[in-house]
Motif scaffolding. Structure first.
Motif, short mmCIF file in Angstrom:
data_model
loop_
_atom_site.label_atom_id
_atom_site.label_comp_id
_atom_site.label_asym_id
_atom_site.label_seq_id
_atom_site.Cartn_x
_atom_site.Cartn_y
_atom_site.Cartn_z
N UNK A 1 103.42 33.64 -1.11
CA UNK A 1 103.24 32.22 -1.14
C UNK A 1 104.38 32.05 -0.54
N UNK A 2 105.84 32.64 -0.93
CA UNK A 2 107.35 32.25 -1.18
C UNK A 2 107.72 32.20 0.33
N UNK A 3 106.84 33.44 0.71
CA UNK A 3 107.39 33.75 2.47
C UNK A 3 106.57 32.66 2.71
N UNK A 4 105.23 32.22 3.03
CA UNK A 4 104.99 30.93 3.36
C UNK A 4 105.31 29.90 3.33
N UNK A 5 105.86 29.67 1.96
CA UNK A 5 106.81 28.79 2.61
C UNK A 5 107.82 28.74 2.88
N UNK A 6 108.63 29.87 2.93
CA UNK A 6 110.34 29.37 3.61
C UNK A 6 109.91 29.43 5.52
N UNK A 7 108.66 30.16 5.39
CA UNK A 7 108.64 30.06 7.13
C UNK A 7 107.88 28.26 7.29
N UNK A 8 107.52 27.90 6.64
CA UNK A 8 107.27 26.24 6.38
C UNK A 8 107.96 25.57 6.32
N UNK A 9 108.48 25.14 4.96
CA UNK A 9 109.02 24.10 4.92
C UNK A 9 110.32 24.70 5.03
N UNK A 10 110.70 25.57 4.60
CA UNK A 10 112.46 26.40 4.96
C UNK A 10 112.56 26.58 3.37
N UNK A 11 112.14 26.95 2.41
CA UNK A 11 112.48 26.79 1.33
C UNK A 11 111.37 27.86 0.25
N UNK A 12 111.57 28.71 -0.57
CA UNK A 12 111.17 28.57 -0.99
C UNK A 12 110.43 28.00 -2.29
#
Length: 628
Positions: A171-182
């Motif tokens: 989930x953190x990997x996706x969030x970093x790509x979408x929101x720019x942060x974990x």
């Protein structure tokens, strides 16, 4: 167990002893007498529906001088708040975003299936409604897998924690790509952020694994309530968490009163205080909107709030007005929460929750479902997310204390709408008191001019067929879009559940049986504005949309389903739409064909259902594969 009043199917007691514990079996036994009451009330519901059709009768408000059936509460007292409710528990006072979805996957090993629960509890949602009903597949033993997974998660068993750590990284990997942060700092503490909520199955459904000793089918509502609460109440109490349920498909205050009685009986058996189990009610039925304060009063200390559904509610309006040839819905895309009868229904809900009870308590309004998922082209995702945020902002302005989302990826997209406001909830916001005039009643079935097109009919058919197929595959929650948009990443998939298929077929039933007029020319069919939607048109569209699914790739339609569950879905769609007497629940035809891939058997079972409905006015709701 066989000497007692309830029988468990096959060897499931041995396979699920962690779910069917001694404490659960004891609870089921003490609740078994309510099974007959549930059945009786469902017979009353069907007779009421039949009477509307035969007498061409509209739903109306209750007589204020009478008592709410099943209670000693006067209708007029319920409407004026002269009943005892309850303060909102601390962990429900801020529910800006509630996620929804099942806690299990079809045909999956435990470590894969329980990932659903991990995604939910790590999502950052204020609450998560783990679905036991419309979004939970019922193939095999999924209802029991759902209960097992929730118990393992709530008790923080090692198998769940191991999976949760893995899911957090993903989930953190996706969030970093979408929101720019974990978004997840510490997965163990994050697990404690989200309030666990469980949606039991409605009173109209039977459990697939339990029967009474005399052979009678057993209420799914009672089964779900006994299993979830009994297995988890101690662990939830130890965490300081509330025991919270969503109750679906309630049509009347009398039905709410029966739920109240069953829940109170279980609380007493388990040594819980009266009202310790809290319930939201999903407003999914037109009749319930005529009895909102009465339902609140009937549930008393258990009630905390309402959720405003969309698909189920539209379907219930269609069903309640099936007898009226002048009541014809437009394209489903036109029926949003600001459309005619939907706008008036939402307004009544917000006024009902902001009416104080005799102790000054208000209730919560949780806004409706956001079905979008941020997966697709950059333009498609951007457009859909802007639409989703606008929808959330509208509900926040109108008085909702939060909203539903259908996927964990939507939580941090929607949550800022309420974060900006900064208020935990909108309890007690001032709205005009509810009124009960003929004009109010008419407003709840108000149609407004909107398109009714062949493009709309194709969308209805394609998604209805796909949903029936997904159901047969064990996926009652599925990401779908019309076949004409397969491969077009600018058109996003929407998370859909049981209500998705049902409302689409209900609208097609209306168009066919009420002679709906098409409002726009259609070059593909040669139909022009003013032409009638006939059986010939329906048959043509059904064949064409079905063929598109047969020719779709495996991503959109599983190849293995094309000669198994997809033909059965087509048969169900064909029968549901063409039958003169509208079938009360689409799920009935799907349920009787669970775990079946033989079209001939499916046809026999569908014919059995239709025959019983026409000749006796009864439904077939039991598991036909579970015989004594």
């Amino acid at each position: 167990m066989s000497e007692k009043s309830i029988i468990i199917r096959n060897n499931l007691y041995q396979e699920y002893q962690d779910v069917y514990t001694d404490e659960v079996l004891s609870a089921l036994e003490i609740m078994a007498p309510f099974n007959a009451e549930v059945k009786k009330l469902m017979e009353v519901r069907l007779r009421r529906r039949q009477e509307r059709r035969q007498k061409q009768k509209r739903i109306d408000f209750l007589d204020p001088s009478t008592n709410i059936p099943g209670t000693s509460i006067k209708v007029e007292d319920a409407r004026s708040g002269k009943f005892e409710g309850t303060p909102i528990p601390k962990d429900l006072q801020r529910q800006w975003v509630q996620g929804t979805g099942p806690g299990a996957k079809p045909n999956a090993p435990l470590e894969s299936s329980i990932r659903n629960v991990a995604y939910a509890l790590l999502s950052g949602a204020d609450g998560w409604m783990f679905d036991g009903e419309d979004a939970l597949g019922q193939t095999g033993t999924m209802s029991l897998d759902n209960q097992r997974n929730l118990k393992l998660a709530i008790h923080r068993e090692p198998v769940f924690l191991t999976v949760a750590e893995q899911v957090a990284a993903q989930m953190n990997s996706w969030s970093k790509g979408f929101f720019g942060e974990e978004k997840i700092r510490d997965y163990k503490s994050q697990l404690d952020f989200t309030t666990v909520i469980f949606r039991a199955r409605g009173l109209h459904l039977d459990d697939r694994h339990l029967r009474m000793k005399d052979g009678a089918s057993f209420s799914a509502s009672i089964a779900d309530l006994a299993l979830y609460v009994t297995n988890n109440y101690q662990a939830l109490r130890e965490k300081g968490s509330s025991i919270v349920l969503y109750l679906p498909k309630i049509q009347t205050a009398e039905e709410a009163a029966l739920w109240n009685k069953i829940i109170s009986h279980l609380e007493k058996h388990l040594g819980l205080e009266e009202g310790e189990v809290k319930v939201y009610v999903l407003v999914e039925q037109l009749e319930a909107t005529y009895q909102l304060m009465e339902i609140r009063a009937a549930l008393g200390k258990h009630f905390v709030g309402y959720n405003t559904g969309r698909w189920d509610y539209i379907n219930s309006v269609s069903d309640a007005m099936a007898w009226d040839p002048s009541f014809i819905n437009p394209n489903i895309e036109s029926i949003g929460m600001t459309y005619g009868y939907m706008r008036n229904y939402e307004d009544r809900v917000r006024r009902a929750v902001n009416t104080a009870d005799k102790l000054g308590n208000f209730a919560l309004w949780q806004g409706g479902m956001e079905p979008n998922i941020p997966v697709g082209s950059e333009e498609g995702v951007s457009n859909s997310m802007n639409k989703a945020i606008s929808g959330a902002e509208r509900e926040q302005r109108e008085g909702a204390s939060g909203k539903w989302v259908a996927h964990w990826k939507m939580v941090h997209i929607i949550r800022p709408v309420w974060e900006k406001k900064g208020e935990a909830n909108q309890l007690g916001r001032k709205f005009p008191p509810l009124t009960y005039s003929a004009e109010d009643a008419a407003g709840l079935i108000l149609l407004e001019k909107a398109p009714r097109t062949i493009r709309g009919a194709r969308n209805l058919l394609s998604v209805g067929l796909q949903y029936g197929n997904a159901f047969g595959q064990g996926m009652q929650a599925a990401a779908l879009k019309p076949a004409d948009f397969f491969g077009d990443d600018d058109v996003l998939y929407l998370m859909e559940d049981m209500a998705t298929g049902e409302i689409r077929l209900s609208i097609l039933w209306e168009w066919l049986h009420k002679g709906a007029e098409i409002t726009e020319d259609d070059s593909e069919t040669g139909l022009v504005q003013g032409d009638t939607f006939t059986e010939k048109v329906f048959d043509k569209l059904l064949k064409e949309e079905y063929d598109k699914l047969l020719n779709a790739n495996n991503k959109d339609v599983y190849n293995a389903s094309k000669d198994t569950t997809l033909p059965i879905a087509r048969k169900i769609v064909d029968v549901y739409v063409k039958e003169d007497i509208k079938i009360p629940w689409f799920i009935d035809l799907l349920n009787i064909n669970l775990n079946n891939t033989d079209l001939k058997i499916a046809e026999d079972r569908i014919n059995l259902y239709v025959k019983k409905l026409k000749e006796k006015g009864e439904r077939v709701t039991e598991n036909l594969d579970f015989t004594l």
